[in-house]
Design a protein around this motif. Structure first.
Motif, PDB file in Angstrom:
ATOM      1  N   ALA A  77      -0.099  -6.123  -3.394  1.00 50.63           N
ATOM      2  CA  ALA A  77       0.578  -4.927  -3.716  1.00 50.63           C
ATOM      3  C   ALA A  77      -0.590  -4.084  -4.027  1.00 50.63           C
ATOM      4  O   ALA A  77      -0.617  -2.709  -3.705  1.00 50.63           O
ATOM      5  CB  ALA A  77       1.330  -4.709  -5.077  1.00 50.63           C
ATOM      6  N   ASP A 103      -1.698  -0.321  -1.462  1.00 45.84           N
ATOM      7  CA  ASP A 103      -2.122   1.013  -2.081  1.00 45.84           C
ATOM      8  C   ASP A 103      -3.479   1.509  -1.758  1.00 45.84           C
ATOM      9  O   ASP A 103      -3.561   2.503  -1.251  1.00 45.84           O
ATOM     10  CB  ASP A 103      -2.004   1.010  -3.455  1.00 45.84           C
ATOM     11  CG  ASP A 103      -0.294   0.839  -3.997  1.00 45.84           C
ATOM     12  OD1 ASP A 103       0.575   1.198  -2.976  1.00 45.84           O
ATOM     13  OD2 ASP A 103      -0.334   0.421  -4.983  1.00 45.84           O
ATOM     14  N   HIS A 140       5.999  -4.420  -6.178  1.00 43.43           N
ATOM     15  CA  HIS A 140       5.820  -3.069  -5.661  1.00 43.43           C
ATOM     16  C   HIS A 140       7.179  -2.636  -5.202  1.00 43.43           C
ATOM     17  O   HIS A 140       7.836  -3.438  -4.523  1.00 43.43           O
ATOM     18  CB  HIS A 140       4.736  -3.216  -4.545  1.00 43.43           C
ATOM     19  CG  HIS A 140       4.363  -1.965  -3.913  1.00 43.43           C
ATOM     20  ND1 HIS A 140       4.962  -1.162  -3.277  1.00 43.43           N
ATOM     21  CD2 HIS A 140       2.890  -1.468  -4.304  1.00 43.43           C
ATOM     22  CE1 HIS A 140       4.056  -0.342  -2.639  1.00 43.43           C
ATOM     23  NE2 HIS A 140       2.981  -0.262  -3.418  1.00 43.43           N
ATOM     24  N   LYS A 174       7.653  -0.940  -2.572  1.00 44.43           N
ATOM     25  CA  LYS A 174       7.873  -1.114  -0.909  1.00 44.43           C
ATOM     26  C   LYS A 174       7.927  -2.662  -0.630  1.00 44.43           C
ATOM     27  O   LYS A 174       8.262  -2.747   0.540  1.00 44.43           O
ATOM     28  CB  LYS A 174       6.733  -0.638  -0.256  1.00 44.43           C
ATOM     29  CG  LYS A 174       6.700   0.883  -0.237  1.00 44.43           C
ATOM     30  CD  LYS A 174       5.461   1.377   0.479  1.00 44.43           C
ATOM     31  CE  LYS A 174       5.409   3.049   0.506  1.00 44.43           C
ATOM     32  NZ  LYS A 174       4.549   3.543   1.328  1.00 44.43           N
ATOM     33  N   LEU A 175       7.853  -3.589  -1.355  1.00 41.97           N
ATOM     34  CA  LEU A 175       7.907  -5.054  -1.201  1.00 41.97           C
ATOM     35  C   LEU A 175       9.325  -5.366  -0.675  1.00 41.97           C
ATOM     36  O   LEU A 175      10.293  -5.371  -1.462  1.00 41.97           O
ATOM     37  CB  LEU A 175       7.494  -5.731  -2.317  1.00 41.97           C
ATOM     38  CG  LEU A 175       7.372  -7.253  -2.145  1.00 41.97           C
ATOM     39  CD1 LEU A 175       6.543  -7.636  -0.989  1.00 41.97           C
ATOM     40  CD2 LEU A 175       7.106  -8.088  -3.502  1.00 41.97           C
TER      41      LEU A 175
END
Length: 325
Positions: A209, A213, A248, A250-251
């Protein structure tokens, strides 16, 4: 001795003459005569004294002479034997004296040490130390070669395509069926784990994660993180949904049936196996690897547990930059 024999012989002749003269005078005395023959031929002491040497003395003298001669002939031999024996005795004494001198000399010399002297001990010690240093340096060089080779494999350009990846059909954390085609057109980092993992999986997902970023921040590249469960019996859709939210937004979490998980794990060359745990619970031993997949869902490179956030970030950016050229 010869003089004594000569004297005896002379006396014997004188005795014979006197004996002859006495016999002659006795024979004449038996014949009447007016005159007498004087005994002037023999010594005046002979009639009144017994013979100096009795009859047969000459033979005894000869025997004595013979014994003298034999003794005289034997004497040099004895004299020769005596020096030889004396010389033998002297030689033995000399040998004894020499032996005593040698023994005294050996006693005077310093006694030699044992079979291992100080010099041989020091040489042996130096040889052992040299062998230890040699093998230690050899071991270090071997480790450096392995490290350099692994680094070259990790960072070097790939030759050909590895047989990693392939089609799959799973369920995401929202309960929707997805395949590998749903991820095409995007760069993807795929990680295999399970939600009941105590420490390794959380650490790796946190690293993943943080890396995506930083990749967005440094290179402006969007990376889709994907989590695929290797524990389909316990990792339900709800379990996976709650789990991925902790790392996260978006995971993407994927799960499926045991056969579906087995198929995707085989396609990505991932190892996993149940292991016994405490309180009748179990853990899953599995490969700790992240796979970078290009927009065509083809394998680019893998990153292991030894990569931290920065190395993972730089490695992904480097690989994507090389593909875009």
């Amino acid at each position: 001795m010869a003089t004594a024999i000569w004297r005896n012989a002379s006396r014997l002749r004188s005795f014979n003459r006197c004996l002859y003269a006495r016999s002659l005078s006795q024979f004449r005395s038996s014949i009447p005569s007016s005159t007498t023959t004087p005994h002037s031929l023999c010594a005046p002491s002979l009639p009144s004294f017994p013979p100096a040497i009795p009859v047969g003395a000459e033979f005894k003298s000869l025997g004595i002479y013979g014994r003298f001669l034999s003794n005289s002939s034997a004497t040099p031999t004895e004299n020769q034997e005596k020096p030889s024996s004396s010389s033998k005795t002297n030689s033995e004494e000399t040998q004894n004296t020499g032996g005593s001198q040698q023994s005294s000399g050996s006693e005077g010399k310093p006694v030699r040490g044992g079979p291992v002297s100080w010099l041989s001990f020091l040489l042996l010690l130096a040889t052992g130390i040299g062998i230890i240093f040699y093998y230690d340096n050899l071991k270090k060089r071997h480790i450096e070669e392995i490290s350099n080779a692994s680094k070259a494999v990790k960072e070097g350009p790939s030759a050909g395509k590895a047989a990693i990846g392939g089609p799959f059909n799973l369920v995401n954390h929202d309960g929707k069926r997805v395949t590998e085609k749903d991820f095409k057109g995007k760069w993807t980092l795929v990680y295999f784990g399970f939600t009941h993992c105590p420490d390794i999986c959380p650490d790796e997902l946190l690293k993943l994660a943080a890396a995506i970023d930083k990749i967005k921040e440094k290179a402006g590249i969007d990376i889709v993180p994907v989590f695929i469960s290797v524990d389909p019996e316990r990792d339900t859709i709800e379990q996976v949904r709650e789990y991925v939210k902790e790392f996260h937004p978006k995971l993407v979490g994927l799960t499926g049936t045991p056969d579906e998980i087995k198929k995707v794990a085989r396609a990505y060359r991932v190892y996993y196996m149940k292991t016994a745990g405490e309180d009748s619970d179990y853990l899953v031993d599995h490969s700790i690897v992240m796979y970078l997949m290009d927009p065509n869902m083809e394998f680019v490179k893998f990153f292991g547990k030894n990569n931290d956030v920065n190395s993972l970030t730089d490695g992904v950016i480097k690989e994507i930059s090389q593909r875009k050229k």
